[in-house]
Design a protein around this motif. Structure first.
Motif: not given
Length: 540
Positions: A57-60, A65, A69, A524, A527, A531
């Motif tokens: 799981e990643s933002k980039n 971008e 997911s 938010k 998340s 992370e």
């Protein structure tokens, strides 16, 4: 020459088998997109029902971008299973971009997907066909100093409400009180209350249960005030035993027949109250006459060492003390009511919908966060506030603690606050095998959700998937929604939760995050916390 052809053929065959056995199949639905458009990257892994697969799981991914997911799809084909993970990717600059090789954890080994090339083209704008518009006029910015007057108005209103509450309190306090009946002695009180009971006409309305309840309560109160035994709190059997002991101790000389009659009345009352029994009219009349005789019998049998005026004086003092307690309780209620009004005004005027007793999720998200390590094996995590240690022995059954060598729990907030965090770590007395780790995580999630049910959670919706951290440790995640009954507001709140469990040889680490469903800043915070998660490996 023949040998050379055979070697080339063998090399091509090995290469083909190598590609065919690639554990992670990679595909994209488009190799050319426009700026900002989404394309999908699909990763497929084949295995069995027991195969554990963890997708990142990643933002980039590289310079691309991740817009979304998607949850893992599991497709059964005969005896095998196919695990499919999709990502929605994009790029907002034109050019040629490479989807990098993405690590996928299959069992305890890491494999890489294939790379792919994506061309991002500019959007061509035809200025001859596109209508042009004038520049928008300047918009005046609202002067923030005007908020000062709202604050001033709120303070004035708060002061006015406080004054009104004080005035009402003084007025209520100085009102002439209703005349309260002061009895000269306990026997006078008991007989007077029995007469008042007859005037209520409960029997005429068929309310036999209330009649017997009040009749026995009057008798128990009299016994408690004169014989000084806890008659109101005792069961029928306990009261009869206490009465016999008090009769012998104080040498009251009450006959056995009187005690047997008293026992019969108390048992009749129990049958009426708890077994819905209904005595005949003549039985009710007989019980009423006998209860009055018993009260007079006890009054005559009381020891006379103490002078009557002293007894009456003590009784009057008790009555005065009860009056003082009632007045104090009433004044306390008035004060609390005034305070509640003030809090409500502050909540509506100043806080504009945020929590009265804690920080709103927006405030939590915007403030400076703290990164700390909790428990053993340690969980390194960033949170808005420091988590407070809880006593694990009080939270878990003794049977559970007997299996553990050590357990530590840390918490922030509560189930009905705007945001709730729990981190717990455990070390088992006996180490576990790798094959036992995966089932243990599912059982840990199941046990955690059952704990939520015991604390009032209802209608729990559960979705599960694998979860992995940046340092290569994988776990299981349960997420979804549940309804929590707020005991203060007396209504059900819908809560979103994420519950993650990590298993290592000899250790278990768990994280529970919860906030009100639909809370933007709550999502938010969740998340950002996930992370930041890093895990210490359990000591071997």
């Amino acid at each position: 020459m023949t040998n050379r052809k055979q070697y080339i053929f063998l090399f091509l065959l090995i290469a083909t088998l190598g590609f065919a056995q690639q554990p992670v199949q990679t595909s994209v639905d488009s190799t050319k997109i426009k700026i900002g458009s989404q394309f999908n990257l699909t990763l497929k892994v084949k295995g069995t029902k027991e195969t554990r697969v963890a997708f990142p799981e990643s933002k980039n991914f590289g310079k691309l971008e991740v817009l979304e997911s998607y949850p893992i799809d599991t497709i059964k084909k005969d005896a095998s299973y196919e695990f499919i993970k999709k990502y929605g990717l994009t790029q907002f600059d034109s050019g040629r971009y490479v989807v990098p090789r993405i690590p996928v954890l299959i069992g305890n080994k890491q494999f890489l997907s294939d790379s792919a090339v994506i061309v991002v083209n500019n959007v061509v704008v035809d200025t001859l066909k596109q209508k042009m518009y004038d520049i928008k006029p300047i918009v005046e910015v609202k002067d923030s100093s005007s908020d000062f007057w709202w604050y001033l108005l709120a303070i004035v209103l708060l002061g006015g409400l406080g004054f009104l509450g004080y005035w009402l309190y003084k007025k209520y306090k100085n009102r002439p009180k209703e005349e309260e009946i002061i009895y000269a002695s306990p026997i006078e009180k008991a007989t007077s209350l029995l007469q008042s009971l007859e005037k209520k006409s409960l029997l005429e309305h068929g309310d036999v249960k209330s009649y017997y309840s009040e009749m026995t309560d009057i008798t128990r109160t009299y016994i408690e005030e004169t014989v000084h035994i806890p008659a109101m709190e005792s069961t029928t059997e306990e009261l009869l035993v206490s009465m016999k002991q008090a009769t012998m101790k104080k040498k009251m000389g009450i006959r056995q027949e009187t005690m047997e009659t008293f026992e019969k009345i108390l048992k009749n009352a129990d049958l009426v109250k708890f077994a819905k029994s209904k005595p005949m009219d003549f039985e009710i009349t007989e019980d009423r006459k006998n209860i009055e005789k018993i009260i007079f019998t006890i009054d005559k049998a009381l020891p006379k060492e103490i002078e009557e005026d002293e007894v009456d004086s003590d009784y009057e003092r008790q009555q005065e003390e009860l009056k003082r307690k009632k007045i104090k309780k009433r004044n306390t209620i008035v004060g609390i009511a005034s305070g509640c009004i003030a809090l409500l005004v502050i909540g509506f005027v100043f806080l504009n919908g945020t929590s009265l007793f804690g920080s709103s999720t927006k405030e939590l998200y915007d403030q400076d966060w703290i990164t700390s390590e909790y428990g053993n094996p340690g969980v390194i995590i960033a949170t808005p506030n420091v988590l407070l240690r809880k006593d694990a022995d009080k939270e878990l059954p003794k049977g559970t603690m007997a299996l553990l060598k050590e357990m530590q729990m840390f918490e922030y907030g509560g189930y009905f606050d705007d945001y709730y965090i729990t981190v717990s770590t455990s070390k088992f007395k006996q180490p576990m095998k790798d094959s036992e780790t995966a089932p243990m995580l599912d059982k840990a999630l199941e046990g955690g959700l059952k704990t939520l049910e015991l604390r009032g959670a209802q209608d729990i919706i559960i979705k599960t998937e694998d979860f992995n951290t940046g340092n290569g440790l994988s776990g299981r995640k349960a997420y979804g929604t549940m309804n929590m009954l707020d005991p203060i507001k007396r209504k059900s709140e819908k809560v979103y939760y994420e519950y993650i469990a990590f298993g290592q040889e000899g250790g278990l680490q768990q994280i529970l995050l919860a906030h009100k469903e639909g809370d933007e800043f709550g999502s938010k915070i969740t998340s950002r916390i996930l992370e930041s998660v890093e895990l210490r490996k359990a000591a071997q």
